[in-house]
Design a protein around this motif. Sequence first.
Motif, PDB file in Angstrom:
ATOM      1  N   ILE A 108       0.794  -1.390   0.154  1.00  0.00           N
ATOM      2  CA  ILE A 108       0.001  -0.061  -0.126  1.00  0.00           C
ATOM      3  C   ILE A 108       0.889   1.262  -0.103  1.00  0.00           C
ATOM      4  O   ILE A 108       1.761   1.270   0.912  1.00  0.00           O
ATOM      5  CB  ILE A 108      -0.914   0.196   1.058  1.00  0.00           C
ATOM      6  N   LYS A 109       0.710   2.204  -1.091  1.00  0.00           N
ATOM      7  CA  LYS A 109       1.572   3.193  -1.071  1.00  0.00           C
ATOM      8  C   LYS A 109       0.687   4.620  -0.796  1.00  0.00           C
ATOM      9  O   LYS A 109       1.265   5.699  -0.533  1.00  0.00           O
ATOM     10  CB  LYS A 109       1.922   3.738  -2.619  1.00  0.00           C
ATOM     11  N   ASP A 110      -0.646   4.508  -0.364  1.00  0.00           N
ATOM     12  CA  ASP A 110      -1.430   5.583   0.132  1.00  0.00           C
ATOM     13  C   ASP A 110      -1.148   6.033   1.653  1.00  0.00           C
ATOM     14  O   ASP A 110      -0.548   5.352   2.116  1.00  0.00           O
ATOM     15  CB  ASP A 110      -2.695   5.213   0.047  1.00  0.00           C
ATOM     16  N   LEU A 111      -1.512   7.195   1.895  1.00  0.00           N
ATOM     17  CA  LEU A 111      -1.323   7.721   3.348  1.00  0.00           C
ATOM     18  C   LEU A 111      -2.201   6.860   4.215  1.00  0.00           C
ATOM     19  O   LEU A 111      -3.357   6.345   3.694  1.00  0.00           O
ATOM     20  CB  LEU A 111      -1.691   9.066   3.673  1.00  0.00           C
ATOM     21  N   ILE A 112      -2.041   6.370   5.440  1.00  0.00           N
ATOM     22  CA  ILE A 112      -2.711   5.915   6.149  1.00  0.00           C
ATOM     23  C   ILE A 112      -2.741   6.777   7.864  1.00  0.00           C
ATOM     24  O   ILE A 112      -1.984   7.359   8.010  1.00  0.00           O
ATOM     25  CB  ILE A 112      -1.834   4.509   6.423  1.00  0.00           C
ATOM     26  N   ALA A 113      -3.854   6.172   8.290  1.00  0.00           N
ATOM     27  CA  ALA A 113      -4.123   7.070   9.617  1.00  0.00           C
ATOM     28  C   ALA A 113      -3.174   6.136  10.449  1.00  0.00           C
ATOM     29  O   ALA A 113      -3.676   5.069  11.096  1.00  0.00           O
ATOM     30  CB  ALA A 113      -5.701   6.799   9.990  1.00  0.00           C
ATOM     31  N   VAL A 114      -2.180   6.922  11.005  1.00  0.00           N
ATOM     32  CA  VAL A 114      -1.323   6.124  11.962  1.00  0.00           C
ATOM     33  C   VAL A 114      -1.481   6.489  13.214  1.00  0.00           C
ATOM     34  O   VAL A 114      -1.050   6.003  14.360  1.00  0.00           O
ATOM     35  CB  VAL A 114       0.224   6.584  11.558  1.00  0.00           C
ATOM     36  N   LYS A 115      -2.339   7.561  13.290  1.00  0.00           N
ATOM     37  CA  LYS A 115      -2.955   7.845  14.764  1.00  0.00           C
ATOM     38  C   LYS A 115      -4.317   8.224  14.572  1.00  0.00           C
ATOM     39  O   LYS A 115      -4.631   8.583  13.546  1.00  0.00           O
ATOM     40  CB  LYS A 115      -2.211   8.990  15.290  1.00  0.00           C
TER      41      LYS A 115
END
Length: 402
Positions: free
Chosen positions: A374-381
């Motif tokens: 997955i290259k997309d941005l992810i909710a890390v918080k």
Amino acid sequence: MKFKIYIVVISLFLISSCTSEKAGAEKEEPVEVESAQEEEPHEASETAVELTPEQFVIGKVELGKIAPKNLSNVIAVNGLLDVPPQNLVSVSVPLGGFVQSTDLLQGMRIKKGQLVAVIENPEFVTIQQDYLESTSQLEYLTLEYERQKELAAEKVGPAKNFQQVTAQYKAMQSRVNGLKQQLAHLGISASKLQPGNITRTLPIHSPINGYVTEVNTNRGSYVTPTDVLFKIVDTEHLHVELTVFEKDITKLKVGQKIRFTLPNESGRERMATLHLIGREISPERTVRVHAHLDKEEAQLIPGMYVKAFVELNSNTVPALPQEAVVQSEGKDYIFVFKGERQEKGTQMRDFQMVEIRKGVTESGYTEIVEPAAIKDLIAVKGAYSLLAKIKNTEEEGEGHGH
């Protein structure tokens, strides 16, 4: 006359028909209503969630990407902090007696040789008297033995006298040596004992440096040699005693690194090195493992519970912060950011809940095994805020259905 009446009736019918057609024609004409064009609503799904700018801030959502991290394959184990046997001392008395004085309290720091208690017993006096009397008799028998020895050599006196004195001399030697050992056991120096310094009390000293962990006596109590008065522990050489399940023993090797945390310090990790692996399996099918701390810390106390991770190997793997992964109904998910859009003048942020398969979790990061590309941005918080919003939406939908 009849003819005139017919003409009037026909005229009225024609007039009525025309009027009805005109009214019908007016009724069939469509009414044009001017309406404003609305934006096409956003398509919703059970795994999609949208946030307003306010919800994005309140949920403390932060975005990031899957990144390579150096994570170790680990075994999670539990255990305790402990000390080697030579660093834990139980203080008792060599002979029974009454505790005349002690001022020890749990937690006190004491030094080797420091006075910890004074014991009183009349038997102490008897042993000292016996020793002094026996040494005096030994001095006499020594002189008599030498005299009889000379006489026997010159064949002046009977041999029986020399034999009798020899037996008495050797018996007294044994008695004196035995009493000397008893005095040494009591901590009394035989060489310094004189008739004028006989004592009925016995001082008890600490055999090591350390801290008092148990106090089991008080002034006036009678103690015996089997009673433990105090326990003293030297915490300068703590180690970690871990309990490892039988199935994991073959994965362990001496020298492996161990990370451990205390229950009240979940955010702080300490390091240890595996030193010994037990050779006996308990009835619970576990084996004891012994590890040395990489750095000694005075504030650590034996008996503290620890949660530890034995590092087996280290690999660079795709990973996310641990809080980016949420669990729902026994499965693991992350929230992928799908972009922003305008809806009724509000800038909405869209997220998609994606199921994953996770691997190793270490130092606050979790390996993403699938899908790792997955290259997309992810909710890390704030991932749990997104999950809560999906759950609330589902509950609202079920409520409307009823």
